[in-house]
Design a protein around this motif. Structure first.
Motif, PDB file in Angstrom:
ATOM      1  N   ALA A 101      -8.670 -16.266   3.182  1.00 34.27           N
ATOM      2  CA  ALA A 101      -7.907 -15.025   3.059  1.00 34.27           C
ATOM      3  C   ALA A 101      -6.598 -15.267   2.315  1.00 34.27           C
ATOM      4  CB  ALA A 101      -7.620 -14.441   4.443  1.00 34.27           C
ATOM      5  N   LEU A 102      -5.938 -16.368   2.640  1.00 33.32           N
ATOM      6  CA  LEU A 102      -4.679 -16.699   1.972  1.00 33.32           C
ATOM      7  C   LEU A 102      -4.915 -17.021   0.499  1.00 33.32           C
ATOM      8  CD1 LEU A 102      -1.711 -16.950   2.895  1.00 33.32           C
ATOM      9  CD2 LEU A 102      -2.080 -19.404   3.079  1.00 33.32           C
TER      10      LEU A 102
ATOM     11  N   LEU B  43      -5.646  -6.037   2.476  1.00 29.70           N
ATOM     12  CA  LEU B  43      -5.254  -5.545   3.789  1.00 29.70           C
ATOM     13  C   LEU B  43      -6.012  -6.251   4.904  1.00 29.70           C
ATOM     14  CD1 LEU B  43      -4.901  -1.756   2.996  1.00 29.70           C
ATOM     15  CD2 LEU B  43      -3.080  -3.366   3.532  1.00 29.70           C
ATOM     16  N   TYR B  44      -7.295  -6.558   4.666  1.00 32.12           N
ATOM     17  CA  TYR B  44      -8.025  -7.261   5.718  1.00 32.12           C
ATOM     18  C   TYR B  44      -7.547  -8.705   5.828  1.00 32.12           C
ATOM     19  CZ  TYR B  44     -11.770  -8.379   8.927  1.00 32.12           C
ATOM     20  OH  TYR B  44     -12.475  -8.753  10.053  1.00 32.12           O
ATOM     21  N   ALA B  45      -7.175  -9.296   4.690  1.00 37.69           N
ATOM     22  CA  ALA B  45      -6.592 -10.641   4.738  1.00 37.69           C
ATOM     23  C   ALA B  45      -5.282 -10.623   5.513  1.00 37.69           C
ATOM     24  CB  ALA B  45      -6.378 -11.156   3.322  1.00 37.69           C
TER      25      ALA B  45
ATOM     26  N   ARG C  22       4.306 -15.509   4.940  1.00 37.68           N
ATOM     27  CA  ARG C  22       3.798 -15.881   3.626  1.00 37.68           C
ATOM     28  C   ARG C  22       2.791 -14.854   3.128  1.00 37.68           C
ATOM     29  NH1 ARG C  22       1.092 -21.704   3.062  1.00 37.68           N
ATOM     30  NH2 ARG C  22       3.200 -22.234   3.775  1.00 37.68           N
ATOM     31  N   MET C  23       1.911 -14.405   4.025  1.00 38.29           N
ATOM     32  CA  MET C  23       0.931 -13.394   3.639  1.00 38.29           C
ATOM     33  C   MET C  23       1.616 -12.077   3.283  1.00 38.29           C
ATOM     34  SD  MET C  23      -2.164 -12.462   3.080  1.00 38.29           S
ATOM     35  CE  MET C  23      -3.271 -13.658   3.826  1.00 38.29           C
ATOM     36  N   MET C  24       2.626 -11.681   4.049  1.00 34.95           N
ATOM     37  CA  MET C  24       3.371 -10.468   3.744  1.00 34.95           C
ATOM     38  C   MET C  24       3.964 -10.520   2.341  1.00 34.95           C
ATOM     39  SD  MET C  24       5.412  -9.720   7.299  1.00 34.95           S
ATOM     40  CE  MET C  24       6.698  -8.952   6.346  1.00 34.95           C
ATOM     41  N   LEU C  25       4.541 -11.665   1.997  1.00 37.61           N
ATOM     42  CA  LEU C  25       5.159 -11.825   0.683  1.00 37.61           C
ATOM     43  C   LEU C  25       4.117 -11.742  -0.432  1.00 37.61           C
ATOM     44  CD1 LEU C  25       7.830 -12.399  -0.787  1.00 37.61           C
ATOM     45  CD2 LEU C  25       7.318 -14.836  -0.593  1.00 37.61           C
ATOM     46  N   LEU C  26       2.968 -12.365  -0.220  1.00 35.26           N
ATOM     47  CA  LEU C  26       1.908 -12.330  -1.229  1.00 35.26           C
ATOM     48  C   LEU C  26       1.381 -10.910  -1.433  1.00 35.26           C
ATOM     49  CD1 LEU C  26      -0.133 -15.551  -0.333  1.00 35.26           C
ATOM     50  CD2 LEU C  26       1.287 -15.166  -2.354  1.00 35.26           C
ATOM     51  N   VAL C  27       1.232 -10.156  -0.351  1.00 36.02           N
ATOM     52  CA  VAL C  27       0.765  -8.773  -0.474  1.00 36.02           C
ATOM     53  C   VAL C  27       1.779  -7.937  -1.239  1.00 36.02           C
ATOM     54  CG1 VAL C  27       0.191  -6.677   0.801  1.00 36.02           C
ATOM     55  CG2 VAL C  27      -0.687  -8.877   1.573  1.00 36.02           C
ATOM     56  N   ARG C  28       3.053  -8.180  -1.003  1.00 35.14           N
ATOM     57  CA  ARG C  28       4.095  -7.447  -1.742  1.00 35.14           C
ATOM     58  C   ARG C  28       4.020  -7.761  -3.231  1.00 35.14           C
ATOM     59  NH1 ARG C  28       7.993  -4.477   0.188  1.00 35.14           N
ATOM     60  NH2 ARG C  28       8.362  -4.343   2.417  1.00 35.14           N
TER      61      ARG C  28
ATOM     62  N   ALA D 229      -3.629   2.493  -3.864  1.00 38.29           N
ATOM     63  CA  ALA D 229      -4.807   2.263  -3.030  1.00 38.29           C
ATOM     64  C   ALA D 229      -4.430   1.513  -1.765  1.00 38.29           C
ATOM     65  CB  ALA D 229      -5.852   1.476  -3.827  1.00 38.29           C
ATOM     66  N   GLU D 230      -3.582   0.505  -1.915  1.00 44.33           N
ATOM     67  CA  GLU D 230      -3.172  -0.295  -0.749  1.00 44.33           C
ATOM     68  C   GLU D 230      -2.410   0.561   0.262  1.00 44.33           C
ATOM     69  OE1 GLU D 230      -0.335  -2.768   1.555  1.00 44.33           O
ATOM     70  OE2 GLU D 230       0.135  -1.324  -0.016  1.00 44.33           O
TER      71      GLU D 230
END
Length: 566
Positions: A28-29, A372-374, A382-388, A451-452
């Motif tokens: 996921a990451l 979003l599922y990831a 770290r995941m929050m930052l990548l999604v941003r 979409a996100e």
């Protein structure tokens, strides 16, 4: 319009729990990091191109191009910010605080101008206020003028004219954000202020306006990002902004490096707008009223006589300017050219637009679901930052995105061609550069945030342990997502698809620069006709764009008429 559904990713849990999840779902990451890298690649490519060249064009740009373009851009932004603030906040306060004829209708009709892209508004205003247009024709008939020298009439092809055009179709961003605060926050504090003897005007200026300031700033920032992104309107009106300077330097002067250098300046401006918008959002604080309170209508002052007529006129003028003029101009032209419906070029543009928009919507929704599922599986900072990072494309002007993608795709194609020549003895040519796939990729990157945001809004309504319960019964993460979450997310996915589809149909700036030869969407079809001075020939395509873009307004109309759903 759809920018208001964007939300922050899920809050991260404790470090220990996040570490366990990261270890359980490393894929996921990795997937999220790859998406973020793909979105950021055009920006990196532009910056590298700007600073790695010879710099031969920089003296010319710094002396002759940038001073005028930067000055014009800032003047335009200042005028649009002022205009959208006055119109948006004024209309929001009017429909929330006062009762007058057709107030409920105006509450949603004030969003109608968002269905008109700025370039269509520019074409319509240019025709409406032209010497042979209805306004000047009426003036000559009324006063008996026979020549242009007999009277003075303001020229729409100026920076001030461009500001009026942009304000007329973007003020609903400010209207929506301000209205939310006035409805949800204003009713309680306004009642308290009135019990202390404050009149309506004093309540607005001293109480409600300061409370709504962060939301207004956020709305204005969105307006300014739309203004910076615009290409078709400023080119048609002859206003030399940074966007137009990139286009001219790239295509007219043949300098990709010079265009990249201007783009870096523009990226800095976009960064400032994003910072202002994010700071404004952080300062917003909403009081969570109880359900019974939210069902109570906000107190409104009933207007009668000339005051009611004045409120009616004030609410009607922005709708007529931003939606009525384009609809009237293009509608009149289209009625006189109904035979255009059978024109092969228009049918081809319509089919291309639908195909491009569908492909973009499918790609954007698929990537948004993965992101979003990831984030649901790996709730770490770290995941929050990548999604941003993965959803930052919405803030990128289409011209910069097109420039960065062209550089990136050209290098990719050259790399593949070099490998094919070396090992297979054949040339692959350009695989992605100048193809329809490049247009779809650009639109997907730019509208992934829509979409996100829409899918996340639906995802947050589901219990966080729903899929975990399914996995505890032996289902894998993928199986639980496919059989549990996806069916429940169908309304949110449908909304996301509509938003991305509509914005792709309206998109012009990236499409006009990346499209292959002979590739025409409805937007480029109208643009080509307007560029050769035949706006009327693209009227039917313009109406099709407006009809498509009005769908989100229809979806909003019901909630906007019910104050409790603000």
């Amino acid at each position: 319009m759809s920018s208001f559904i964007l939300k922050a990713p899920l809050s991260p849990p404790t470090a220990g729990k996040g570490k366990t999840r990261r270890q359980r779902h490393p894929a996921a990451l990795v997937v999220t990091a790859l998406v973020a890298a793909a979105v950021l690649l055009p920006i990196v490519a532009v910056i590298v191109m700007a600073f790695s060249g010879t710099g031969a064009d920089w003296p010319h740009l710094a002396r002759y191009v940038l001073p005028q373009s930067v000055r014009t851009t800032f003047v335009l932004l200042a005028l649009v910010a002022f205009g959208s603030s006055i119109v948006g906040v004024g209309c929001a306060w009017l429909v929330v605080a006062y009762e007058f004829p057709f107030r409920r209708t105006f509450a949603w009709a004030l969003v109608l101008p968002l269905a008109v892209p700025p370039y269509l508004a520019a074409y319509a205003f240019g025709e409406f206020f032209h010497y042979v247009g209805p306004v000047q024709t009426a003036i000559r008939s009324l006063f008996g003028f026979t020549r242009p020298g007999d009277y003075w009439f303001p020229d729409i092809r100026t920076t001030a004219g461009a500001a009026i055009v942009m304000t007329s179709v973007t003020f609903p961003y400010v209207y929506l954000t301000a209205r939310v605060v006035f409805v949800m926050q204003g009713r309680n504090i306004a009642d308290v202020a009135r019990t202390l003897g404050a009149g309506p005007a004093r309540v607005f200026w001293r109480v409600l306006l300061p409370v709504a300031r962060p939301a207004i700033v956020a709305g204005v920032a969105l307006v300014l990002m739309e203004t910076v992104n615009d290409f078709g309107a400023v080119q048609y009106l002859g206003v030399r902004t940074l966007t137009l300077a990139i286009y001219s330097t790239w295509l007219n002067r043949g300098s990709l490096e010079g265009a990249a250098q201007i783009a870096v300046v523009m990226l800095f401006l976009v960064f400032l707008l994003l910072t202002a918008e994010q700071m404004a959002r952080r300062k917003q604080r909403f009081h969570s009223a109880r359900g019974t309170q939210m069902k109570v209508r906000p107190p409104r002052i009933a207007l009668s006589g000339w005051r009611a007529s004045g409120a009616f006129a004030v609410a009607l003028v922005p709708i007529l300017a931003g939606f009525g003029i384009p609809l009237a101009v293009f509608g009149r032209y289209a009625l006189n050219r109904l035979h255009r419906l059978a024109e092969p070029a228009l049918a081809e543009a319509l089919i291309t637009s639908i195909g491009t928009a569908l492909a973009t919507a499918i790609l954007a929704i698929a990537v948004a679901l993965l992101l979003l599922y990831a984030a649901r599986l790996v709730r770490t900072r770290r995941m929050m930052l990548l999604v941003r990072f993965a959803t930052i494309g919405y803030a990128m002007p289409g011209t910069i995105l097109a420039l960065g993608l062209l550089i990136s795709l050209a290098r990719f194609d050259n790399f593949i061609d070099g490998l094919a020549r070396e090992y297979l003895g054949l040339s692959t040519g350009l695989l992605l550069t100048g193809s329809a796939a490049a247009v779809v990729l650009a639109c997907a990157i730019r509208f992934l945030a829509l979409a996100e945001g829409a899918v996340q809004a639906g995802l947050e309504k589901l219990p966080p342990n729903l899929d975990e319960a399914a996995r505890s019964l032996g289902r894998s993460a993928l199986a639980s997502a496919a059989t549990i979450l996806l069916p429940l997310l169908k309304p949110a996915i449908f909304t996301a698809g509509i938003l991305v589809f509509v914005d792709t149909v309206k998109e012009l700036s990236a499409t006009i620069l990346l499209r292959p030869f002979g590739f025409n969407t409805l937007a480029t079809y109208v643009y080509e006709n307007a560029s050769r001075g035949a706006v009327e020939e693209g009227a039917m395509a313009a109406l099709l764009i407006i009809a498509t873009a009005i769908v989100p307004v229809i979806l909003l109309s019901g909630p906007l008429m019910r104050d409790r759903d603000a």
